[in-house]
Design a protein around this motif. Structure first.
Motif, short mmCIF file in Angstrom:
data_model
loop_
_atom_site.label_atom_id
_atom_site.label_comp_id
_atom_site.label_asym_id
_atom_site.label_seq_id
_atom_site.Cartn_x
_atom_site.Cartn_y
_atom_site.Cartn_z
N UNK A 152 36.52 -8.44 23.26
CA UNK A 152 37.38 -9.33 23.02
C UNK A 152 38.22 -8.80 22.07
N UNK A 153 37.66 -7.89 21.16
CA UNK A 153 38.38 -7.34 20.08
C UNK A 153 39.48 -6.37 20.39
N UNK A 154 38.90 -5.47 21.63
CA UNK A 154 39.77 -4.48 22.14
C UNK A 154 40.65 -5.06 22.82
N UNK A 155 40.48 -6.34 23.67
CA UNK A 155 41.59 -7.28 24.38
C UNK A 155 42.78 -7.49 23.25
N UNK A 156 42.48 -7.99 22.33
CA UNK A 156 43.44 -8.19 21.18
C UNK A 156 44.19 -7.08 20.83
N UNK A 157 43.56 -6.03 20.36
CA UNK A 157 44.30 -4.79 20.17
C UNK A 157 45.27 -4.37 21.34
N UNK A 158 44.78 -4.45 22.57
CA UNK A 158 45.41 -4.08 23.71
C UNK A 158 46.61 -4.73 23.99
N UNK A 159 46.37 -6.23 24.06
CA UNK A 159 47.55 -7.18 23.92
C UNK A 159 48.58 -6.97 22.79
N UNK A 160 48.35 -6.40 21.50
CA UNK A 160 49.24 -6.27 20.68
C UNK A 160 50.08 -4.93 21.20
N UNK A 161 49.23 -3.87 21.52
CA UNK A 161 49.93 -2.64 21.88
C UNK A 161 50.87 -3.02 23.17
N UNK A 162 50.29 -3.51 24.07
CA UNK A 162 51.16 -3.85 25.21
C UNK A 162 52.42 -4.71 24.81
N UNK A 163 52.34 -5.65 24.05
CA UNK A 163 53.57 -6.16 23.60
C UNK A 163 54.30 -5.28 22.77
N UNK A 181 50.80 -4.22 33.91
CA UNK A 181 52.17 -4.88 33.70
C UNK A 181 52.17 -5.96 32.86
N UNK A 182 51.18 -6.92 32.40
CA UNK A 182 51.53 -8.00 31.75
C UNK A 182 50.05 -8.42 31.19
N UNK A 183 50.09 -9.51 30.24
CA UNK A 183 49.06 -9.81 29.57
C UNK A 183 47.82 -10.21 30.30
N UNK A 184 48.09 -10.75 31.45
CA UNK A 184 46.94 -10.96 32.51
C UNK A 184 46.22 -9.89 33.01
N UNK A 185 47.04 -8.74 33.03
CA UNK A 185 46.29 -7.27 33.41
C UNK A 185 45.55 -7.08 32.13
N UNK A 186 46.11 -7.05 30.84
CA UNK A 186 45.16 -6.71 29.90
C UNK A 186 44.00 -7.56 29.62
N UNK A 187 43.77 -8.75 29.87
CA UNK A 187 42.78 -9.70 29.78
C UNK A 187 41.67 -9.52 30.90
N UNK A 188 42.21 -9.18 32.33
CA UNK A 188 41.56 -8.80 33.31
C UNK A 188 39.99 -9.19 33.35
N UNK A 189 39.82 -10.58 33.53
CA UNK A 189 38.38 -11.08 33.45
C UNK A 189 37.46 -10.45 34.50
N UNK A 190 38.04 -10.21 35.59
CA UNK A 190 36.88 -9.57 36.53
C UNK A 190 36.67 -8.31 35.94
N UNK A 214 45.27 2.54 28.29
CA UNK A 214 45.22 1.69 29.25
C UNK A 214 46.27 0.43 29.26
N UNK A 215 46.86 0.32 27.85
CA UNK A 215 47.94 -0.64 27.77
C UNK A 215 49.29 -0.35 28.46
N UNK A 216 49.44 1.05 28.67
CA UNK A 216 50.49 1.58 29.42
C UNK A 216 50.71 1.18 30.74
N UNK A 217 49.46 1.24 31.57
CA UNK A 217 49.35 0.95 32.83
C UNK A 217 49.24 -0.43 33.20
#
Length: 101
Positions: A82-93, A41-50, A36-39
């Motif tokens: 929350x843990x997966x968001x942290x993983x995805x943020x690192x991968x997205x970066x 655009x930014x960290x807001x997209x990763x966090x996606x609270x909705x 999912x990180x590949x798709x």
């Protein structure tokens, strides 16, 4: 559906079997999170609270259907997400760094 156990050892054996399945499923879910990180655009997209709230609503409803405690399900899912968001943020970066390199 849980089987009726007659000893604490049986309970623990069944929990151990479930833990094996749960961890295997977490690994599979993590693979999709990495993709999912590949798709995004930014960290807001990763966090996606909705999206988080959509997932929470879905799993609470599912827990009611299958006889699970919706409060426990929500707490577990919020921690897992929350843990997966942290993983995805690192991968997205890391993907962003590789794209600029």
């Amino acid at each position: 559906m849980a089987v009726t156990c007659t000893t604490l050892d049986q309970v623990r054996e069944n929990i151990d079997l479930l833990d094996q399945q749960i961890v295997t499923l977490l690994a599979e879910r993590g693979g999709y999170v990495s993709q999912a990180a590949r798709f995004k655009k930014d960290s807001d997209g990763v966090k996606a609270p909705q999206r988080v709230e959509q997932v929470i609503t879905k799993v609470r409803d599912l827990s009611l259907e299958v006889g699970a405690n919706p409060e426990v399900t929500e707490q577990v899912y919020r921690a897992m997400i929350a843990a997966f968001i942290e993983q995805e943020l690192a991968e997205h970066a890391a993907l962003a760094i590789n794209q600029t390199a």
